[in-house]
Design a protein around this motif. Structure first.
Motif, short mmCIF file in Angstrom:
data_model
loop_
_atom_site.label_atom_id
_atom_site.label_comp_id
_atom_site.label_asym_id
_atom_site.label_seq_id
_atom_site.Cartn_x
_atom_site.Cartn_y
_atom_site.Cartn_z
N VAL A 4 0.83 -1.21 0.00
CA VAL A 4 0.00 0.00 0.00
C VAL A 4 0.86 1.25 0.00
CG1 VAL A 4 -1.62 1.33 1.41
CG2 VAL A 4 -2.02 -1.10 1.02
N SER A 5 1.97 1.22 0.71
CA SER A 5 2.79 2.43 0.83
C SER A 5 3.91 2.52 -0.20
CB SER A 5 3.38 2.51 2.24
OG SER A 5 4.16 1.38 2.49
N GLU A 6 4.02 1.57 -1.10
CA GLU A 6 5.13 1.56 -2.06
C GLU A 6 5.15 2.83 -2.91
OE1 GLU A 6 6.98 -1.25 -5.59
OE2 GLU A 6 5.03 -1.73 -4.74
N LYS A 7 4.01 3.26 -3.38
CA LYS A 7 3.95 4.44 -4.23
C LYS A 7 4.47 5.68 -3.50
CE LYS A 7 0.81 7.23 -6.97
NZ LYS A 7 -0.57 7.47 -7.38
N GLN A 8 4.04 5.87 -2.24
CA GLN A 8 4.49 7.02 -1.47
C GLN A 8 5.99 6.96 -1.20
OE1 GLN A 8 1.66 5.34 -0.63
NE2 GLN A 8 0.16 6.89 -1.17
N TYR A 9 6.52 5.77 -0.92
CA TYR A 9 7.96 5.64 -0.70
C TYR A 9 8.73 6.06 -1.94
CZ TYR A 9 7.04 2.85 3.53
OH TYR A 9 6.63 2.41 4.75
N ARG A 10 8.27 5.60 -3.10
CA ARG A 10 8.96 5.93 -4.35
C ARG A 10 8.93 7.43 -4.62
NH1 ARG A 10 10.40 1.55 -7.39
NH2 ARG A 10 9.42 -0.42 -6.80
N GLN A 11 7.81 8.09 -4.32
CA GLN A 11 7.70 9.52 -4.54
C GLN A 11 8.64 10.31 -3.63
OE1 GLN A 11 3.54 10.33 -4.02
NE2 GLN A 11 3.04 9.87 -6.15
N VAL A 12 8.73 9.89 -2.37
CA VAL A 12 9.62 10.58 -1.42
C VAL A 12 11.07 10.40 -1.84
CG1 VAL A 12 10.47 10.56 0.95
CG2 VAL A 12 8.02 10.49 0.51
N ILE A 13 11.44 9.19 -2.23
CA ILE A 13 12.82 8.93 -2.65
C ILE A 13 13.14 9.74 -3.90
CG2 ILE A 13 14.34 7.15 -3.62
CD1 ILE A 13 13.00 5.19 -1.63
N ALA A 14 12.19 9.78 -4.84
CA ALA A 14 12.43 10.55 -6.07
C ALA A 14 12.61 12.03 -5.76
CB ALA A 14 11.25 10.35 -7.03
N GLU A 15 11.84 12.55 -4.81
CA GLU A 15 11.95 13.98 -4.46
C GLU A 15 13.27 14.27 -3.75
OE1 GLU A 15 10.00 17.11 -1.32
OE2 GLU A 15 8.74 15.49 -2.06
N LYS A 16 13.63 13.42 -2.80
CA LYS A 16 14.81 13.68 -1.98
C LYS A 16 16.13 13.40 -2.71
CE LYS A 16 12.70 14.90 1.76
NZ LYS A 16 12.78 16.24 2.26
N PHE A 17 16.14 12.38 -3.56
CA PHE A 17 17.40 11.96 -4.18
C PHE A 17 17.41 12.16 -5.69
CE2 PHE A 17 16.88 9.40 -0.32
CZ PHE A 17 17.98 9.85 0.39
N GLY A 18 16.34 12.76 -6.24
CA GLY A 18 16.31 13.06 -7.66
C GLY A 18 16.45 11.86 -8.55
N GLU A 19 15.70 10.81 -8.24
CA GLU A 19 15.78 9.55 -8.99
C GLU A 19 15.47 9.72 -10.45
OE1 GLU A 19 12.95 6.55 -7.77
OE2 GLU A 19 14.38 5.03 -8.23
#
Length: 127
Positions: free
Chosen positions: A112-127
């Motif tokens: 359920v939380s996978e999408k939110q984790y990916r968004q936070v990582i993309a924002e913080k680390f510029g994936e």
């Protein structure tokens, strides 16, 4: 540049439903063992005729005796508690169900939380 992550806002009704759901789960987990209780086993050995019971015959030292008395027990009342063996048998079915529920909940939370984790990582680390 990645868009700024904005976490979803949960409405008050959703929080209420979540809280009630968790409350029901806690209640069921506490009530479940009482409802699923196995019938009491009969003692393997017949009880000896009731005679004089003392703290010494029960293997209790003066400190233990004092604690029993603080709880409101005399030697006769404490005898069944002291002499009854606890049954520590693990039921495989219950153990498997408990393990499946825990693993299932963990997988559910991760999915359920996978999408939110990916968004936070993309924002913080510029994936």
């Amino acid at each position: 540049m990645a868009s700024v992550y904005v976490p979803p806002v949960q409405k008050g009704f959703g929080q209420l439903v979540d809280s009630l759901f968790l409350l029901v789960l806690v209640y069921c987990s506490l009530l479940g063992p009482l409802l699923l209780k196995a019938p009491d086993k009969q003692p393997d050995q017949p009880q000896a005729a009731t005679g004089h019971v003392s703290w010494q015959t029960l293997g209790q030292n003066p400190t233990m005796q004092a604690q029993w008395q603080k709880l409101g027990y005399n030697a006769e009342q404490a005898k069944p508690i002291i002499t009854t063996r606890f049954d520590y048998v693990v039921e495989p079915g219950s153990l498997i169900v408990t393990a499946l529920v825990i693993v299932g909940y963990f997988v559910f939370v991760l999915r359920v939380s996978e999408k939110q984790y990916r968004q936070v990582i993309a924002e913080k680390f510029g994936e």
